[in-house]
Scaffold this active site. Structure first.
Site, PDB file in Angstrom:
ATOM      1  CE1 TYR A   7      -3.437  -2.611   0.202  1.00  0.00           C
ATOM      2  CE2 TYR A   7      -3.904  -1.970   2.447  1.00  0.00           C
ATOM      3  CZ  TYR A   7      -4.197  -2.729   1.340  1.00  0.00           C
ATOM      4  OH  TYR A   7      -5.254  -3.607   1.387  1.00  0.00           O
ATOM      5  CG  PHE A  64     -13.417  -4.610  -2.749  1.00  0.00           C
ATOM      6  CD1 PHE A  64     -12.685  -3.436  -2.646  1.00  0.00           C
ATOM      7  CD2 PHE A  64     -12.855  -5.679  -3.423  1.00  0.00           C
ATOM      8  CE1 PHE A  64     -11.419  -3.331  -3.208  1.00  0.00           C
ATOM      9  CE2 PHE A  64     -11.588  -5.571  -3.989  1.00  0.00           C
ATOM     10  CZ  PHE A  64     -10.873  -4.393  -3.880  1.00  0.00           C
ATOM     11  N   GLY A 116     -18.137  -2.564  -3.364  1.00  0.00           N
ATOM     12  CA  GLY A 116     -18.814  -3.574  -4.165  1.00  0.00           C
ATOM     13  C   GLY A 116     -18.055  -3.880  -5.432  1.00  0.00           C
TER      14      GLY A 116
END
Length: 299
Positions: free
Chosen positions: A69, A218, A222
């Protein structure tokens, strides 16, 4: 600290091995920029540091991160280190290995022998002598293959004291069984949210039966995944949000948390306002009728 000042604990706690966490945590992927990795605009460093400190004030004691990240100018792990070290005693930091990115940002996947280097990189960046939880993040190309060799290498690092607890990410039920035959697993981190298919829901239920934490990612985005939530959400989701006077993201998180006491949320954000909204999702109470309508979508 009361539920009013500790919204992350409003839905109770769960144990990751011998570590107790509030059910609402924080995902670190969006700390580095307005979009993950090398996309988007870099976040203001001090704003991200302030957001992390505010999250802990709101009761977050479970942060999900990874050495990969990072953007051109920001590293999520180093931001966490700068903001929170020396770390609160109850703070659990979970990271993941197998994927990696080189200094140019290019992706690569570790061999079993290279997992130690990835673990040690997380240790250096976070300034720790052991990692609380490490998830083996399975690549899409291995969704139907064996993970035994990689998980076995992680189990050796656990035995060596570099890792406290192990989890798996983006796995099938068969891969979960394969991992559990090698070493204890405390959590499964898979994509899941409103509209997820039946296979994903079955794995969530299986984790509950086994007493394992299910940690969906998510849950807000989504199908938008790393790009974030779709601009136009389902009419049903929007209607429930309007009825409660809250953003759609809070409805999605509240629905996710209601899947079971073993379900932990790790919504990611770099926006302080979104952080506050995500934390209060634990206090949002959906009616049985609303929950049923949302559960009927997709899947």
């Amino acid at each position: 600290m009361s539920a009013g000042t500790n919204p992350a604990a409003a839905e109770g706690t769960w144990r990751l091995g011998d570590l107790t966490v509030n059910r609402v945590g924080l995902g670190a992927m969006r700390l580095t920029g307005t979009a993950p990795f090398d996309r988007g605009v870099p976040r203001d460093r001090e704003r991200s540091i302030g957001l992390l400190r505010r999250a802990v004030e709101l009761g977050v004691n479970h942060i999900d991160t990874a050495a990969f990240y990072f953007s051109a100018t920001r590293s999520a792990n180093e931001l966490i280190n700068r903001a929170l070290a020396p770390y609160p005693e109850d703070l659990v930091i979970a990271t993941k290995v197998w994927p990696g990115r080189d200094s140019s940002g290019a992706w690569w996947w570790a061999t079993p022998a290279q997992l130690r280097g990835q673990v040690e990189e997380n240790l250096r960046q976070l300034g720790r002598d052991h990692l609380d939880v490490v998830n083996l993040r399975v690549p899409p190309s291995r969704r139907t293959g064996s993970i035994a060799e990689h998980f076995g290498a992680l189990a050796e690092l656990r035995d060596a004291g570099l890792v406290r607890h192990l989890g798996v990410s983006h796995v099938t039920s068969g891969q979960l069984a394969e991992a559990r035959a090698i070493a204890p697993v405390v959590c499964v981190q898979n994509p899941f949210g409103i509209g997820s298919p039946g296979e994903d829901r079955s794995l969530l239920r299986l984790c509950g039966e086994l007493g394992l934490a299910f940690v969906p990612f998510f849950a807000i985005a989504g199908s938008g995944r790393e790009a974030g939530p779709a601009a136009h959400d389902s009419g049903t989701v929007c209607a429930v949000a309007r009825a409660h006077g809250v953003p759609v993201a809070q409805v999605r998180l509240a629905w996710t948390l209601r899947q079971g006491p073993h379900v932990l949320a790790i919504p990611g954000t770099g926006d302080p306002d979104h952080l506050a909204q995500n934390m209060t999702a634990a206090t949002l109470r959906l009616s049985d009728e609303e929950f049923a309508r949302l559960s009927s979508l997709g899947g």
